[in-house]
Design a protein around this motif. Structure first.
Motif, PDB file in Angstrom:
ATOM      1  N   LYS A 116      11.376  -0.756  -2.275  1.00  0.00           N
ATOM      2  CA  LYS A 116      10.768  -1.016  -3.574  1.00  0.00           C
ATOM      3  C   LYS A 116      11.901  -1.005  -4.598  1.00  0.00           C
ATOM      4  O   LYS A 116      12.983  -0.473  -4.312  1.00  0.00           O
ATOM      5  CB  LYS A 116       9.733   0.066  -3.931  1.00  0.00           C
ATOM      6  N   SER A 189       6.366  -8.951  -0.005  1.00  0.00           N
ATOM      7  CA  SER A 189       6.034  -7.533   0.127  1.00  0.00           C
ATOM      8  C   SER A 189       4.553  -7.373   0.433  1.00  0.00           C
ATOM      9  O   SER A 189       3.748  -8.274   0.169  1.00  0.00           O
ATOM     10  CB  SER A 189       6.396  -6.768  -1.147  1.00  0.00           C
ATOM     11  N   TYR A 193       5.533  -2.575  -0.691  1.00  0.00           N
ATOM     12  CA  TYR A 193       6.775  -2.363   0.057  1.00  0.00           C
ATOM     13  C   TYR A 193       7.262  -3.691   0.645  1.00  0.00           C
ATOM     14  O   TYR A 193       6.449  -4.489   1.141  1.00  0.00           O
ATOM     15  CB  TYR A 193       6.571  -1.376   1.203  1.00  0.00           C
ATOM     16  N   ALA A 194       8.565  -3.905   0.612  1.00  0.00           N
ATOM     17  CA  ALA A 194       9.137  -5.137   1.154  1.00  0.00           C
ATOM     18  C   ALA A 194       8.809  -5.279   2.637  1.00  0.00           C
ATOM     19  O   ALA A 194       8.853  -4.301   3.390  1.00  0.00           O
ATOM     20  CB  ALA A 194      10.654  -5.135   0.954  1.00  0.00           C
ATOM     21  N   ASP A 195       8.460  -6.491   3.042  1.00  0.00           N
ATOM     22  CA  ASP A 195       8.277  -6.758   4.462  1.00  0.00           C
ATOM     23  C   ASP A 195       9.635  -6.663   5.158  1.00  0.00           C
ATOM     24  O   ASP A 195      10.679  -6.920   4.558  1.00  0.00           O
ATOM     25  CB  ASP A 195       7.695  -8.152   4.681  1.00  0.00           C
ATOM     26  N   ARG A 229       4.897  -5.380   8.380  1.00  0.00           N
ATOM     27  CA  ARG A 229       4.334  -5.196   7.040  1.00  0.00           C
ATOM     28  C   ARG A 229       3.854  -3.759   6.863  1.00  0.00           C
ATOM     29  O   ARG A 229       3.315  -3.162   7.789  1.00  0.00           O
ATOM     30  CB  ARG A 229       3.189  -6.188   6.805  1.00  0.00           C
TER      31      ARG A 229
END
Length: 244
Positions: A116, A189, A193-195, A229
Motif C-alpha cells: 500500500k 490492487s 493491497y497491491a496484487d 490477490r
C-alpha cells in the motif's frame, strides 16, 4: 569552504559513519541449541528500525534421539535500532518440522514489497536441504509480514521460491527438476493491497547412459504468470506453490 561548514560536513559524515557502524554492530540474540538460528537486519525502508528473527529447535520426544528430528518455533521482532525497544512481534509455535530434510538457512528479504502507499512488507526466507546426492532436495520458502499495531502479521505464507530435486545414479541416469519463482507488484490492487504477480520458471533434466555414452537433456518450460490477490486477510498461495 569555511571552518564552520567544514565542521558541519564532518559532523554529517561522522554521523553517517556511526550509523553504518551501528548497522554493522547489529548482533543476533544468542542461541541455546546448535540447531537454532538467530539473525537481525536493518530495514532499509524504515531507517531506525531493525528486524530480528530466531528459530528454536525442540527434538522429537520419540524420534529425536539423534537430535535432528523435531520442530522449530519461530519468533520475529521489529525493534527500534536505538535502544533495541521492541515495537511489534510475531510468534509461531511448531512453525517448521525437520527430519531427513534440515533447516539450512534463515534470512530476511527486504526487497521493495510496497503493498500500500503507506505500508511495506518484509520477507523471511527459510531454506531446507537434505544431504543426499542421489535423491537431492533443496527448497526455499518466502513469507511476507507487515506491521499491524504491536504485532507482525503474515500476509503471504510459505511460497516456494526455489525447489530442486530428483533421483539419479550420481553420474548420468535419472531425472532432476528445478523451479524458481519471483514476486512482483502489479499496478492493480484488491481490497486495498497491491496484487502480486508470481513468475514461475521450471526445468527438468533427464539423463541416460553411462560414461562417455551419457546423454543428458534439459527442457525449460515457458514462464508462467500467476496473480495472487489479497482477500482481506492474506494472499492465498496455491497448494502446489506452497511449502508443506
Amino acid at each position: 569552504m569555511t571552518v564552520k561548514s567544514a565542521w558541519i560536513g564532518c559532523v554529517a559524515i561522522c554521523t553517517w559513519l556511526l550509523a553504518g557502524q551501528a548497522f554493522a554492530d547489529c548482533s543476533p540474540a544468542p542461541v541455546a541449541h546448535d540447531m537454532d538460528f538467530s539473525i537481525c537486519k536493518d530495514w532499509p525502508a524504515y531507517p531506525g528500525l531493525t528486524l530480528s528473527a530466531s528459530t528454536n529447535f525442540s527434538p522429537d520426544p520419540v524420534y529425536g534421539a539423534s537430535g535432528i528430528v523435531g520442530l522449530y518455533d519461530l519468533h520475529l521482532s521489529l525493534l527500534a535500532t536505538s535502544g533495541s525497544k521492541s515495537l511489534a512481534t510475531f510468534d509461531q509455535a511448531s512453525a517448521f518440522s525437520v527430519d531427513a530434510i534440515a533447516l539450512e538457512e534463515l534470512k530476511f528479504d527486504t526487497a521493495r514489497y510496497k503493498l500500500k502507499p503507506d505500508l511495506q512488507a518484509f520477507g523471511v526466507r527459510v531454506r531446507f536441504k537434505n544431504s543426499s546426492r542421489l535423491n537431492p532436495l533443496d527448497e526455499t520458502w518466502l513469507s511476507l509480514y507487515v506491521k499491524d499495531g504491536n504485532a507482525l502479521r503474515p500476509v503471504m505464507d510459505r511460497l516456494v521460491v526455489h525447489e530442486y530435486g530428483g533421483e539419479w545414479d550420481g553420474n548420468c541416469a535419472g531425472e532432476r527438476y528445478e523451479t524458481s519463482r519471483t514476486v512482483e507488484l502489479a499496478k492493480a490492487s484488491t481490497n486495498g493491497y497491491a496484487d502480486l504477480i508470481i513468475k514461475t520458471i521450471s526445468s527438468s533434466t533427464v539423463g541416460n547412459g553411462e560414461g562417455e555414452a551419457c546423454v543428458s537433456n534439459t527442457v525449460t518450460q515457458k514462464p508462467v504468470l500467476t496473480t495472487l490477490r489479497y482477500d482481506g486477510k492474506n494472499y492465498a498461495v496455491p497448494r502446489d506453490f506452497k511449502g508443506q
